[in-house]
Write an enzyme that holds these catalytic residues in place. Structure first.
Site, PDB file in Angstrom:
ATOM      1  N   CYS A   1       0.725  -1.052  -0.084  1.00 48.99           N
ATOM      2  CA  CYS A   1       0.065   0.005  -0.333  1.00 48.99           C
ATOM      3  C   CYS A   1       0.631   1.233  -0.126  1.00 48.99           C
ATOM      4  CB  CYS A   1      -0.912  -0.069   1.313  1.00 48.99           C
ATOM      5  SG  CYS A   1       0.152   0.130   2.623  1.00 48.99           S
TER       6      CYS A   1
ATOM      7  N   GLU B   1      -0.422  -0.405  15.663  1.00 52.34           N
ATOM      8  CA  GLU B   1      -0.901   0.997  15.248  1.00 52.34           C
ATOM      9  C   GLU B   1      -1.780   1.314  16.236  1.00 52.34           C
ATOM     10  OE1 GLU B   1      -3.147   1.060  11.572  1.00 52.34           O
ATOM     11  OE2 GLU B   1      -4.585   2.629  12.673  1.00 52.34           O
TER      12      GLU B   1
ATOM     13  N   HIS C   1      -2.755  -4.703  18.009  1.00 50.36           N
ATOM     14  CA  HIS C   1      -2.121  -4.289  16.993  1.00 50.36           C
ATOM     15  C   HIS C   1      -1.129  -2.973  17.392  1.00 50.36           C
ATOM     16  CE1 HIS C   1      -1.452  -2.881  12.900  1.00 50.36           C
ATOM     17  NE2 HIS C   1      -1.942  -3.860  12.570  1.00 50.36           N
TER      18      HIS C   1
END
Ligand code: SF4
Length: 283
Positions: free
Chosen positions: A22, A132, A130
Site C-alpha cells: 500500500c 498501530e 495491533h
C-alpha cells in the site's frame, strides 16, 4: 496405453486487481532505503514480512526492539507509528529520528489527541494488540478505551462526551456496526472515521477474484494481520492457500485447477508476488 500426466489445457493464472504494497508501506520502505548507511535501524520490523526485513538488513538497515539498544545513529519509525514518548526518548538519547509513520495513521493519532483535549472519552475501534492501535492509544494520553467487537460496544457504559476514532485497517462495515451500538451511550459524540481504503480495496478485489477461480494463493507474512484476513475471506469463496514465498507453493494444490487467483497483503513485496506468479505459470 500410457496415462496422460500433463495438462491438456493451460491453467490460467490471474492477479488480483489490487494487491501488495500500500502507499504507507511503499513510503516507509523508500524512507528506510534512503537511510541504508549501516547505522540506521527501524524500531520493530519495518513491515510484517520477514523477507523484506532480511533484504533491508542486507542493505544496511537493521531492526531494534527498543531504543535502549541504540547508542547512536538513526532510528526509523515504521508506518504503524509510535507514541509521543518515543520521540522524546530518541531526543534524550541523541538519536536522529526519521518518521516513516503512514500519514493515515498519523491522522488517527492526532485525532485521538484532539478528542482527548476536547474533554472526550476516546474510543478506538480496532485490535487491542495491533502496534498501530497501541500507538493511537499512546497519543490519547493512554486514556482511550479500545473496542474490538459489537459486544465490547454493547457493554460500554454511558458517558457525557464521547470521541470515536478507528484503526486505519478496520473494515468499514465493522466500524459502522460498532458505532451503531455507541450512539445510545452519549448525547455528545464526535466520530472521526480514520479508516484507510487500502485494506478495503484489497479485500474487495480478492473476494471478486476468489469467486471466479478454483484456487486462491494469498501471499504474505504469516505475522501479517491483513494478509491473514485476506486468506480468511478468500477461503469463504474457494480453496485458499496462504504462503509466504514461492518456495512454499505445492504443485499438487493446483492439479485440478483451471483458474488460479493470486492476491497479496499490503506488506508483501512485488518481487515475491512475481516469483509466485512465474512459478504458477510453469506448472
Ligand atoms: S494500510 Fe493504509 S494506513 Fe496502513 S500503512 Fe497502508 S496506506 Fe497507511
Amino acid at each position: 496405453m500410457s496415462i496422460p500426466t500433463e495438462r491438456v489445457v493451460a491453467m490460467e493464472v490471474i492477479l488480483s486487481e489490487c494487491l501488495g504494497f500500500c502507499y504507507g508501506v511503499k513510503r516507509a520502505i523508500k524512507i528506510a532505503e534512503e537511510h541504508a548507511d549501516g547505522k540506521s535501524c527501524t524500531l520493530g520490523p519495518i513491515i510484517h514480512n520477514p523477507q523484506m526485513v532480511e533484504r533491508l538488513k542486507a542493505e544496511g538497515v537493521g531492526t531494534v526492539e527498543d531504543l535502549s539498544a541504540m547508542e547512536e545513529g538513526t532510528i526509523i519509525i515504521r508506518s504503524h507509528g509510535v507514541g509521543p514518548q518515543i520521540y522524546q526518548q530518541a531526543r534524550e538519547r541523541g538519536l536522529n529520528l526519521v518518521d516513516a509513520t503512514c500519514p493515515h495513521v498519523k491522522k488517527a493519532q492526532l485525532s485521538a489527541e484532539e478528542l482527548v483535549e476536547d474533554g472526550r472519552q476516546v474510543i478506538i475501534v480496532g485490535e487491542k494488540n495491533h502496534p498501530e492501535v497501541k500507538s493511537i492509544f499512546e497519543w490519547s494520553q493512554k486514556r482511550a478505551v479500545i473496542l474490538e467487537t459489537e459486544t465490547d460496544a454493547q457493554n460500554f457504559p454511558p458517558c457525557a462526551k464521547l470521541g470515536i476514532v478507528s484503526q486505519t485497517t478496520v473494515s468499514g462495515e465493522n466500524f459502522v456496526r460498532i458505532v451503531a451500538h455507541l450512539l445510545a451511550k452519549s448525547p455528545d459524540i464526535r466520530i472521526l472515521r480514520t479508516i484507510c481504503t487500502a485494506t478495503d480495496q484489497r479485500q474487495k478485489a480478492a473476494l471478486e477474484l476468489a469467486s471466479k477461480v478454483d484456487v486462491m494463493l494469498v501471499i504474505g507474512g504469516r505475522n501479517s494481520a491483513n494478509t491473514t484476513r485476506l486468506a480468511q475471506l478468500c477461503a469463504e469463496r474457494c480453496t485458499t492457500h496462504h504462503i509466504e514465498t514461492a518456495a512454499e507453493l505445492k504443485p499438487v494444490w493446483l492439479d485440478e485447477a483451471d483458474k488460479v487467483g493470486i492476491t497479496a497483503g499490503a506488506s508483501t513485496p512485488d518481487w515475491i508476488i512475481g516469483e509466485v506468479y512465474k512459478q504458477c505459470q510453469m506448472i
